[in-house]
Design an enzyme around this catalytic site. Structure first.
Site, mmCIF file in Angstrom:
data_model
loop_
_atom_site.group_PDB
_atom_site.id
_atom_site.type_symbol
_atom_site.label_atom_id
_atom_site.label_comp_id
_atom_site.label_asym_id
_atom_site.label_seq_id
_atom_site.Cartn_x
_atom_site.Cartn_y
_atom_site.Cartn_z
ATOM 1 N N LYS A 252 0.827 -1.208 0.000
ATOM 2 C CA LYS A 252 0.000 0.000 0.000
ATOM 3 C C LYS A 252 0.859 1.254 0.000
ATOM 4 O O LYS A 252 0.635 2.178 -0.769
ATOM 5 C CB LYS A 252 -0.877 0.045 1.253
ATOM 6 C CG LYS A 252 -2.029 -0.888 1.268
ATOM 7 C CD LYS A 252 -2.841 -0.703 2.536
ATOM 8 C CE LYS A 252 -2.071 -0.938 3.807
ATOM 9 N NZ LYS A 252 -1.533 -2.281 3.975
ATOM 10 N N GLU A 278 1.197 5.172 10.914
ATOM 11 C CA GLU A 278 2.111 4.353 10.134
ATOM 12 C C GLU A 278 3.537 4.476 10.675
ATOM 13 O O GLU A 278 3.764 5.063 11.707
ATOM 14 C CB GLU A 278 2.023 4.734 8.657
ATOM 15 C CG GLU A 278 0.783 4.131 7.984
ATOM 16 C CD GLU A 278 0.761 2.606 7.979
ATOM 17 O OE1 GLU A 278 1.755 2.004 7.546
ATOM 18 O OE2 GLU A 278 -0.237 2.022 8.426
ATOM 19 N N ARG A 279 4.506 3.917 9.939
ATOM 20 C CA ARG A 279 5.870 3.853 10.458
ATOM 21 C C ARG A 279 6.569 5.210 10.437
ATOM 22 O O ARG A 279 6.529 5.909 9.428
ATOM 23 C CB ARG A 279 6.695 2.881 9.614
ATOM 24 C CG ARG A 279 6.185 1.490 9.663
ATOM 25 C CD ARG A 279 6.979 0.581 8.767
ATOM 26 N NE ARG A 279 6.238 -0.639 8.596
ATOM 27 C CZ ARG A 279 5.279 -0.794 7.709
ATOM 28 N NH1 ARG A 279 5.012 0.184 6.873
ATOM 29 N NH2 ARG A 279 4.611 -1.902 7.633
#
Lengths: 551, 444
Positions: A252, A278-279
């Site tokens: 994604k 997210e990261r």
């Protein structure tokens, strides 16, 4: 404090500190901390204080009300004074000031919920602040129950105890709402993460921004992304909501980065990137790439990443959205909005909801999940001022496409690209599941007869291929009819053709990226389906741009 | 109002007369194995350390404040020396629950309280840290691009790991998950890397075997084993990975060192978190895990990073699956946090293809970014060919080989050859040069 409010609360739940009169409290505290008094004395003191005249109370109440009225309603772009401290020191940008008088005291603390017993009225979504052990803690009011406010902390609550005074900050959670947001990187609370500063005081509350029906614009031109499978099966236009769905680790984020690369760079349109849950590593790398490529000039980034608490993750979406609205409403720009990942917004909200003790709907999602998503998605729309075209990555938990949260977001999408682990397993990226990938625009009315027909035909081939694959595994290819054999081989070529070298994935593939024009895609698909390449080996179609003149 | 206050005052006064100071001392009101409800303790802060005592017997348990409630606190016990009784005294220490660590721990099996588990002695000159330290802010992170060598061809070549990367090792029981960690640790002898092996819910026997294995290979010289055994209080098991991470951060931040941390395993950790959450009455989410289980793991693994000061924390978490299904809730959660996963397949293990890596399902999100020159080129070419081979092999399994086209036959043969070169016995590391040499023939 209002006496009636006590009625509904069981006595044993009321803490000693719930007493409203400070001097009574002081007496009691003294009594319990060693400075012993005779019981009778305390009793007397209590009686004396408790008979405080009713007028005094009424006065107090009136005062509180007047104060509340004087508070300016959080209007669009309030020019207001910021808290005395520098922005980098305070935890959040707000339009109001910390009030001098406390509004209440903390009576319970857990991970994501702090209860406050109120002396004064506070409003929903108000920001409260307290200090303990030299650290500042902030909360947002999410619920009220009698004279108890239930709040969600912005940060870790380690070290927080009962009885601490809490102050109110007017204006609610606000983010900068001015020209200076462009080219900067922010946290959820509107503070720049790099060394830069926002000088302007113009801020706006992150929760208002609802659009009326007559403001929303629906028609626009088609835009191309240069990604074969997207343009072919899921074309989009300005003001479109495109979902990129996929389980864990199927690509994604790479796809979203490729879209930023192709769309943002080519259109040179104003953009907002929201990193939600997210990261941090990826956020940092995206920022570096933007800075190195001199691409920061038109993008604003907001990060509430997965290492931060639920509040920061959840509100990063509304904060980023407010900034996108600024570009649309105040600057009359077309805006590209990238959200990676909207599922984390739902997830963060369910963490908050569960901690507040609400009963969950399926799989632990928050009771109010559907309305929370709608609140955000309804704001992402085009108006006469400008369009917001959004690309929203959606994580599919446990690879379950029927997940309630995924469904809830899907309902708002105009088109979706579904990434599939089975495709990724074969080394084909982008790992698109062609059967679930759809767009409202894939219709002769929008893309023309040829495109629509070819797309239909391609999907028919691939769907037959799926069935044949199972048959072949049982009896071998040689047993198939000649027609099925040609469908089988052509579909495999088509499938390989839809893999594409990406600009942002050069490190993985070792092949430079390719931008493919829609005309080339249509030609190539037609050639494959009509058998022009029947003599060619299928592996020639892996990771190429256009096929004509290449294979 | 009058009556109401009178009642409270009377109640408190009688408590004073009984000699209870309600500010610091509370009484145990309810005991649910290791979750204890305590009344009073008005001054206790969230996550404060609490000691539970019984008059005449001394300390019976230790724990921390898990929740401050309106009329008491919920205490999670980290050490239990005796069964608790209703009415036991809970004493707040006024300080946050913390971990102790000694810099002499290298080469030892320790726990988060500064004890040496092998000889049951306590270290001297202990440092005290908060259990969870702050995450490295986004702007202090650097790019992950320096290679980390495990010595395993299937990983170093195909799914490379960089310093500061979080790479998940996932697979069924008995597929060699722990062995990959041990191989990676044993291969750090020349690398000036500090290794931390964090065991969560492992048996004492297992940990002792791991210790003996590493000791035999000289790897304990630069390794710390921090363990929360299977029979310890679940709150200790829950906090040990965070404590291990705090140790790693200590070395990264103060000495700019490269640290490797292995967490074995997070599935067990998730189960422990679930147990605690359900006992303390939290609303359950998917599969009865608490709704914040993702955050429990994300904030832990986000501490892995390449720091701008030059140090790094490389994290190799382990996750156990059932029936080879990597798409269950906890697995997909962790996959979505890490920078890639090495999937181990029971089938490959049975076939003797060790390490039993499933090359189709494994992913490295950093890929060639952490490789250099020839390795990078070899990786791109070989991985694509291998994946294509694995897929083709499946489709054409029943087809007579002689009837296949020339090109296809060649492809199948080359694929089989690549696969055979990836088989490697344990503790036999291969250097980059060796790997490049192995594949140079095929690259032509």
């Amino acid at each position: 404090m209002n006496n009636e409010n006590y009625k509904d609360i069981p006595e044993e739940e009321l803490n000693i500190f719930s007493l409203d009169d400070d001097s009574v409290k002081e007496d009691l505290v003294k009594a319990f901390t060693g400075e012993e008094k005779e019981p009778e004395e305390v009793q007397a003191a209590v009686e004396e204080k408790a008979e405080a005249p009713a007028e005094a109370k009424a006065e107090k109440k009136a005062e509180a009300k007047a104060e509340k009225k004087a508070e300016p309603a959080p209007a669009k772009a309030v020019k207001a004074v910021k808290p005395g401290k520098k922005a980098s020191e305070s935890k959040a940008v707000t339009s109001g000031k910390k009030e001098g008088e406390p509004v209440g005291r903390i009576i319970s603390v857990s991970d994501l919920k702090v209860e406050i017993l109120l002396d004064k009225e506070v409003g929903n979504k108000d920001i409260l602040v307290c200090e303990c052990g030299g650290k500042e803690y902030r909360f947002e009011v999410t619920e009220m129950e009698g004279s108890i406010a239930i709040t969600v902390p912005f940060d870790s609550v380690i070290g927080l105890r009962r009885g601490i005074d809490v102050f109110r900050i007017g204006g609610g959670l606000c983010v900068p709402y001015n020209d200076e947001i462009v080219g900067k990187i922010f946290n959820t609370y509107g503070q720049p993460l790099d060394d830069s500063k926002v000088e302007s005081d113009a801020v706006r509350n992150v929760y208002d921004g609802n659009l009326a029906m007559d403001e929303i614009r629906i028609d626009a031109d088609i835009m191309w992304t240069g990604i074969k499978v997207l343009d072919f099966l899921s074309p989009l236009r300005k003001g479109f909501k495109m979902g990129l769905l996929g389980g864990a680790g199927v690509g994604k984020t790479v796809l979203i980065k490729e879209l930023i690369h192709n769309v943002y760079t080519n259109l040179n349109s104003n953009s907002v990137f929201i990193g939600c849950g997210e990261r941090s590593r990826e956020g940092r790398e995206l920022y570096n790439e933007m800075v190195e490529g001199n691409l920061m000039d038109k993008i604003t980034m907001v990060f509430g990443q997965m290492g931060e608490n639920a509040m920061a993750r959840s509100r990063s979406v509304t904060s980023g959205l407010t900034m996108a609205e600024y570009l649309r409403d105040e600057k009359n720009q077309d805006v590209l909005l990238f959200i990676d990942n909207i599922y984390r917004y739902v997830q963060a909200n369910s963490e908050i909801s569960a901690e507040s003790g609400h009963l969950p709907i399926d799989n632990g999602y928050s009771t109010t999940m559907l309305s929370e998503i709608s609140d955000v998605e309804e704001r992402i729309n085009s108006t006469e001022n400008g369009a917001i075209t959004s690309f929203q990555a959606i994580f599919i938990p446990a690879d379950d496409l029927n997940d309630a949260a995924v469904h809830a977001v899907q309902q708002h999408l105009d088109g979706q690209v579904v990434l599939d682990r089975k495709v990724a397993e074969k080394g084909l990226y982008p790992a698109v599941n062609v059967f679930r990938t759809t767009s409202r625009l894939l219709d002769p009315e929008f893309v023309g007869e040829r495109h629509a027909r070819l797309a239909q035909e391609a999907v028919r081939y691939l769907s037959r291929y799926e069935e044949l694959e199972e048959i072949v595994a049982l009896i071998g290819i040689d047993e198939l009819s000649l027609e099925d054999q040609s469908i089988f081989y052509r579909s495999r070529k088509l499938r390989n053709y839809f893999s594409q070298p990406m600009f942002v994935a050069e490190d993985f593939t070792g092949i430079p990226g390719q931008f493919v024009a829609i005309e080339d895609i249509l030609n190539d698909v037609e050639d494959i389906l009509t058998g022009v390449y029947d003599k060619k080996d299928e592996s020639r179609f892996m990771y190429i741009g256009k096929a004509r003149g290449y294979v | 109002m009058n009556n109401y206050i009178n009642k409270i005052v009377d109640g408190k006064v009688s408590q004073i007369n009984e000699g209870n100071n309600i500010r610091e001392v509370g009484r145990v009101r309810k005991v649910q194995t290791y979750m204890v409800e305590v009344s009073g303790m008005t001054g206790a802060a969230y996550f404060d350390k609490v000691v539970i005592e019984r008059p005449g017997k001394g300390e019976v348990a230790e724990g921390y404040v898990d929740r401050v409630e309106r009329n008491g606190v919920m205490v999670a016990l980290t050490n239990k020396y005796d069964e608790l009784l209703i009415g036991d005294e809970a004493v707040g220490t006024g300080a946050a629950f913390s971990m102790q660590y000694s810099e002499d721990s290298i080469g030892h099996v320790i726990d988060m309280f500064g004890n040496d588990r092998l000889n049951n002695k306590r270290f001297t000159d202990l440092l005290e840290f908060p259990v969870e330290s702050e995450n490295t802010p986004i702007m202090e992170r650097g790019e992950v691009k320096r290679p980390f060598h495990t010595g395993i061809t299937g990983i170093d070549l195909m799914y490379p790991i960089g310093r500061g990367q979080r790479q998940l090792i996932i697979g069924d029981k008995k597929t060699g998950k722990t062995q990959i960690l041990l191989d990676a640790i044993a291969n750090q002898r020349e690398e000036n890397m500090l290794c931390i092996y964090c065991a969560v819910g492992k048996t004492k026997k297992e940990v002792k075997e791991i210790y003996a294995d590493l000791l035999r290979r000289g790897a304990m010289n630069y390794t710390i084993i921090i363990a929360a055994f299977n029979d310890e209080c679940p709150p200790t098991m829950r906090n040990t990975p965070y404590a291990a991470m705090t140790i790693a951060q200590h070395y990264m931040l103060t000495q700019a060192r490269d640290v490797l941390i292995c967490i074995d395993d997070l599935k067990r950790h998730a189960d422990v978190c679930r147990e605690i959450a359900l006992l303390s009455g939290k609303v359950p989410g998917r599969d009865a895990y608490p709704p914040d289980i993702f955050y429990a793991h994300s904030r832990l693994l986000e501490k892995g990073c390449q720091h701008l000061n030059g140090g790094s924390i490389t994290v190799l978490p382990v996750c156990e699956t059932k029936g080879g299904d990597i798409t269950d809730y906890i697995s997909t959660n962790i996959i979505s946090i890490t920078d890639g996963q090495i999937v181990l397949s029971a089938k490959n293990f049975e076939r003797g293809l060790k390490p039993a890596i499933d090359y189709g399902l494994s992913v490295s999100r950093l890929g060639g970014a952490v490789q250099t020159g020839t390795m990078k080129r070899t990786n791109a070419a070989m991985r694509r060919e291998l994946l294509s081979y694995l897929e083709t092999r499946e489709v054409y399994e029943l087809t007579n080989e002689n009837e296949l086209g020339q090109e296809l036959q060649k492809k199948l043969k080359r694929g089989a050859e690549i696969l055979s070169k990836l088989v490697q016995p344990k503790y036999s590391p291969r250097s980059e040069d060796r790997i490049v040499a192995d594949f140079s023939e095929l690259m032509k």
